[in-house]
Design a protein around this motif. Structure first.
Motif, PDB file in Angstrom:
ATOM      1  N   SER A   1     -49.075  43.699-103.517  1.00 26.08           N
ATOM      2  CA  SER A   1     -48.827  42.551-103.036  1.00 26.08           C
ATOM      3  C   SER A   1     -47.548  42.537-102.503  1.00 26.08           C
ATOM      4  O   SER A   1     -46.604  43.100-103.102  1.00 26.08           O
ATOM      5  CB  SER A   1     -48.966  41.152-104.089  1.00 26.08           C
ATOM      6  N   GLU A   2     -46.994  42.161-101.363  1.00 27.54           N
ATOM      7  CA  GLU A   2     -45.914  42.448-100.505  1.00 27.54           C
ATOM      8  C   GLU A   2     -45.714  41.187 -99.687  1.00 27.54           C
ATOM      9  O   GLU A   2     -46.684  40.753 -98.791  1.00 27.54           O
ATOM     10  CB  GLU A   2     -45.661  43.686 -99.713  1.00 27.54           C
ATOM     11  N   LEU A   3     -44.326  40.687 -99.763  1.00 26.97           N
ATOM     12  CA  LEU A   3     -44.059  39.468 -98.725  1.00 26.97           C
ATOM     13  C   LEU A   3     -42.756  39.864 -98.580  1.00 26.97           C
ATOM     14  O   LEU A   3     -41.873  40.381 -99.042  1.00 26.97           O
ATOM     15  CB  LEU A   3     -44.064  38.248 -99.628  1.00 26.97           C
ATOM     16  N   GLU A   4     -42.333  39.728 -97.040  1.00 26.61           N
ATOM     17  CA  GLU A   4     -40.871  39.872 -96.527  1.00 26.61           C
ATOM     18  C   GLU A   4     -40.711  38.642 -95.694  1.00 26.61           C
ATOM     19  O   GLU A   4     -41.768  38.745 -94.476  1.00 26.61           O
ATOM     20  CB  GLU A   4     -40.683  41.173 -95.889  1.00 26.61           C
ATOM     21  N   VAL A   5     -39.643  38.030 -95.779  1.00 24.43           N
ATOM     22  CA  VAL A   5     -39.284  36.863 -94.879  1.00 24.43           C
ATOM     23  C   VAL A   5     -37.991  37.125 -94.220  1.00 24.43           C
ATOM     24  O   VAL A   5     -36.983  37.415 -95.098  1.00 24.43           O
ATOM     25  CB  VAL A   5     -39.536  35.375 -95.648  1.00 24.43           C
ATOM     26  N   ILE A   6     -37.807  37.085 -92.914  1.00 23.84           N
ATOM     27  CA  ILE A   6     -36.425  37.419 -92.583  1.00 23.84           C
ATOM     28  C   ILE A   6     -35.990  36.180 -91.654  1.00 23.84           C
ATOM     29  O   ILE A   6     -36.544  35.912 -90.878  1.00 23.84           O
ATOM     30  CB  ILE A   6     -36.707  38.661 -91.559  1.00 23.84           C
ATOM     31  N   ASP A   7     -34.830  35.823 -92.120  1.00 22.65           N
ATOM     32  CA  ASP A   7     -34.198  34.980 -91.350  1.00 22.65           C
ATOM     33  C   ASP A   7     -33.114  35.268 -90.347  1.00 22.65           C
ATOM     34  O   ASP A   7     -32.251  36.231 -90.755  1.00 22.65           O
ATOM     35  CB  ASP A   7     -33.480  33.920 -92.205  1.00 22.65           C
ATOM     36  N   MET A   8     -33.031  34.793 -89.228  1.00 22.89           N
ATOM     37  CA  MET A   8     -32.028  34.863 -88.233  1.00 22.89           C
ATOM     38  C   MET A   8     -31.353  33.795 -87.887  1.00 22.89           C
ATOM     39  O   MET A   8     -31.935  32.657 -87.455  1.00 22.89           O
ATOM     40  CB  MET A   8     -32.697  35.655 -86.962  1.00 22.89           C
TER      41      MET A   8
ATOM     42  N   ARG B   1     -47.650  29.609 -89.747  1.00 30.00           N
ATOM     43  CA  ARG B   1     -49.286  29.974 -89.682  1.00 30.00           C
ATOM     44  C   ARG B   1     -49.579  31.406 -89.167  1.00 30.00           C
ATOM     45  O   ARG B   1     -49.803  31.561 -88.139  1.00 30.00           O
ATOM     46  CB  ARG B   1     -49.837  28.657 -88.727  1.00 30.00           C
ATOM     47  N   PRO B   2     -48.875  32.409 -90.162  1.00 30.29           N
ATOM     48  CA  PRO B   2     -48.996  33.578 -89.756  1.00 30.29           C
ATOM     49  C   PRO B   2     -50.731  34.059 -89.717  1.00 30.29           C
ATOM     50  O   PRO B   2     -51.385  33.712 -90.473  1.00 30.29           O
ATOM     51  CB  PRO B   2     -48.425  34.409 -90.842  1.00 30.29           C
ATOM     52  N   THR B   3     -50.795  34.943 -88.866  1.00 32.05           N
ATOM     53  CA  THR B   3     -52.274  35.371 -88.504  1.00 32.05           C
ATOM     54  C   THR B   3     -51.963  36.906 -88.529  1.00 32.05           C
ATOM     55  O   THR B   3     -51.262  37.548 -88.590  1.00 32.05           O
ATOM     56  CB  THR B   3     -52.664  35.177 -87.294  1.00 32.05           C
ATOM     57  N   GLY B   4     -53.487  37.505 -88.613  1.00 32.51           N
ATOM     58  CA  GLY B   4     -53.529  39.002 -88.830  1.00 32.51           C
ATOM     59  C   GLY B   4     -54.719  39.485 -88.772  1.00 32.51           C
ATOM     60  O   GLY B   4     -55.779  38.793 -88.435  1.00 32.51           O
ATOM     61  N   LYS B   5     -55.343  40.505 -89.755  1.00 30.95           N
ATOM     62  CA  LYS B   5     -56.490  41.112 -89.955  1.00 30.95           C
ATOM     63  C   LYS B   5     -56.801  41.112 -91.469  1.00 30.95           C
ATOM     64  O   LYS B   5     -55.917  41.343 -92.166  1.00 30.95           O
ATOM     65  CB  LYS B   5     -56.567  42.342 -89.183  1.00 30.95           C
ATOM     66  N   HIS B   6     -58.257  41.089 -91.896  1.00 29.13           N
ATOM     67  CA  HIS B   6     -58.584  41.334 -93.148  1.00 29.13           C
ATOM     68  C   HIS B   6     -59.534  42.172 -92.900  1.00 29.13           C
ATOM     69  O   HIS B   6     -60.484  42.364 -92.334  1.00 29.13           O
ATOM     70  CB  HIS B   6     -59.267  40.058 -93.599  1.00 29.13           C
TER      71      HIS B   6
ATOM     72  N   ALA C   1     -52.720  34.978-103.428  1.00 26.69           N
ATOM     73  CA  ALA C   1     -52.104  35.614-102.277  1.00 26.69           C
ATOM     74  C   ALA C   1     -50.399  35.782-102.575  1.00 26.69           C
ATOM     75  O   ALA C   1     -49.856  35.277-103.363  1.00 26.69           O
ATOM     76  CB  ALA C   1     -52.112  34.661-101.141  1.00 26.69           C
ATOM     77  N   TYR C   2     -50.056  36.464-101.589  1.00 31.57           N
ATOM     78  CA  TYR C   2     -48.563  36.898-101.718  1.00 31.57           C
ATOM     79  C   TYR C   2     -47.619  35.675-101.170  1.00 31.57           C
ATOM     80  O   TYR C   2     -46.175  35.929-101.559  1.00 31.57           O
ATOM     81  CB  TYR C   2     -48.533  38.091-100.505  1.00 31.57           C
TER      82      TYR C   2
ATOM     83  N   GLY D   1     -46.572  39.654 -94.560  1.00 31.02           N
ATOM     84  CA  GLY D   1     -47.233  39.771 -95.756  1.00 31.02           C
ATOM     85  C   GLY D   1     -48.575  40.612 -95.923  1.00 31.02           C
ATOM     86  O   GLY D   1     -49.330  40.611 -94.991  1.00 31.02           O
ATOM     87  N   SER D   2     -48.906  41.136 -96.978  1.00 32.57           N
ATOM     88  CA  SER D   2     -49.913  42.018 -97.353  1.00 32.57           C
ATOM     89  C   SER D   2     -50.415  41.952 -98.571  1.00 32.57           C
ATOM     90  O   SER D   2     -49.562  41.805 -99.554  1.00 32.57           O
ATOM     91  CB  SER D   2     -50.022  43.512 -96.601  1.00 32.57           C
ATOM     92  N   LEU D   3     -51.751  42.027 -98.938  1.00 34.59           N
ATOM     93  CA  LEU D   3     -52.284  41.926-100.360  1.00 34.59           C
ATOM     94  C   LEU D   3     -53.500  42.742-100.151  1.00 34.59           C
ATOM     95  O   LEU D   3     -54.269  42.850 -99.340  1.00 34.59           O
ATOM     96  CB  LEU D   3     -52.349  40.725-100.920  1.00 34.59           C
TER      97      LEU D   3
END
Length: 419
Positions: free
Chosen positions: A140-147, A231-236, A19-20, A172-174
């Motif tokens: 494979s892509e990951l982006e983390v943004i801090d505020m 605990r990110p969620t999404g779709k496969h 995984a990413y 993220g996506s892969l």
């Protein structure tokens, strides 16, 4: 003809488990610091990015202001398989940042910032041997943004203390070509499906810092950024190839399928020790030692409602980074700078290196300059990363064997305005 079972296809889909979420840690929040290979981060006192490294360093900037910057990162690799196959990668990724600071008085300082502390991108052509073999790695892509919201207070004895509360967004996506395996019968070696695993979510973390000024020309700072578990969620999404659409009915699946996805990646804690000393009127020397606790990234946990648990062992180790920078204050308007750095990879061996994250040790060489006029300052920076040759060999994750010859170029531009 042997029929494919639902369980077999779900087993094939475990190609997404490389995984990413390990990602690369990024420092590219400041173009000034890019020019000296990120030596002196948090204590250099020449822009508003301190709150992202060591918030205690906010006390060094004597005027309120803001800055915005953009670093374009080129990622390039020549890749060769163990049977002579060849492919390559070469693409650009933007890394923006923005900071602002308000000096309440000469003791209390408040600030806020938005930046990217972790990121990853690997992109292979669909017809490359990497995408056609092993786990069929495509993208494979990951982006983390801090505020950040930060504050710092300067005590009378030369000590400054600072803290940041951080809201963190991760996306993220892969994608993978799902390749048939010998035990699955007549589709051996065929690309039977396309898998796209996506997640996004929010969490919080914090950063604490302290800085001590021996005098106006000498200072040292230490900061600690806490780990974060989200605990990110999404779709496969799974698409069965048209050529094998008949198998969809055997599997009781449609040609296009959508499952729920979830992962629980842990982004590591880190320590930063930085120092700065000005020699005379013209020269400023800085250093940074950074220690990142990657050992917590032992296993990447992921779950798809269609495929079940997709855990994979990475067994990363803690890693060190060392940098040394030099500034030359040419006159009141111009500052020149350069730097060198060494980054240690957390990947323990070729067995645990993957085609999604083919990370290696790297050497930085950089330079940059600033031009100041009135309330305005313009900063430019450039860095070249010499990456050590790396192998994905007999990978524990099942990735196809590959040898990497890689490098990276970074080009940064930044604007500062002091009120």
């Amino acid at each position: 003809m042997k029929k494919l079972s639902v369980a077999a296809v779900l087993a094939l889909l475990t190609g997404v488990n490389n995984a990413y979420a390990a990602g690369y840690q990024l420092n590219e929040f400041s173009v000034i610091n890019l020019g000296r290979s990120f030596a002196g981060i948090g204590v250099s006192g020449d822009d508003y990015s301190a709150l992202a490294y060591n918030p205690a360093g906010m006390t060094l900037v004597k005027r309120s202001g803001m800055q915005t910057g953009l670093t374009m990162t080129e990622v390039a690799s020549k890749i060769k398989g163990d049977n002579g196959q060849k492919t390559d990668m070469d693409f650009m990724i933007p890394l923006p940042s923005m900071f602002g600071q308000y000096n309440v008085n000469d003791k209390l300082f408040l600030g806020a910032g938005v930046y990217v502390p972790f990121g990853l991108a690997t992109r292979y052509r669909n017809d490359s041997f990497v995408a056609e073999g092993g786990n069929g790695v495509r993208r494979s892509e990951l982006e983390v943004i801090d505020m950040n919201v930060s504050g710092a207070y300067k005590l009378d004895n030369g000590l400054s203390l600072g803290a940041s509360a951080i809201v963190r967004y991760i996306e993220g996506s892969l994608t993978s070509n799902v390749i048939g395996k010998p035990s699955y019968g007549p589709l051996n070696g065929k690309n039977i499906a396309y898998s796209d695993f996506r997640v996004k979510g929010w969490t919080m973390t914090a950063n604490l810092g302290a800085m001590y000024e021996f005098d106006e020309n000498t200072r040292i700072g230490l900061s600690y950024r806490f780990k974060s578990t989200q605990r990110p969620t999404g779709k496969h999404y799974v698409t069965v190839r048209d050529a094998y659409a008949p198998y969809a009915s055997l599997l009781h699946l449609n040609t296009f399928n959508r499952f729920d996805s979830v992962s629980e990646p842990e982004l590591p804690a880190s320590w930063i020790l930085s120092g700065y000393h000005k020699f005379g009127e013209k020269w400023g020397t800085s250093f940074t030692v950074k220690y990142t606790q990657w050992h917590r990234f032992y296993t990447f946990p992921a779950l798809s409602s269609g495929t079940g648990n997709l855990d994979v062992d990475y067994r990363w180790k803690d890693a060190w980074s060392f940098s040394l920078g030099q500034d030359y204050y040419l006159n009141d308007n111009w500052t020149l700078r350069a730097g060198l750095a060494w980054d240690e990879t957390p990947v323990p061996s070729n067995t645990y290196r993957t085609n999604r994250i083919p990370d290696t040790d790297r050497l930085w060489a950089s330079f940059g300059f600033s031009y100041t006029t009135g309330n305005h300052q313009f900063d430019l920076g450039y860095a070249h990363l010499f990456m050590m040759h790396g192998k994905v060999w007999n990978s524990d994750s099942g990735d196809v064997n590959a040898k990497y010859r890689s490098y990276s170029n970074m080009y940064g531009v930044q604007y500062q305005y002091r009120f």
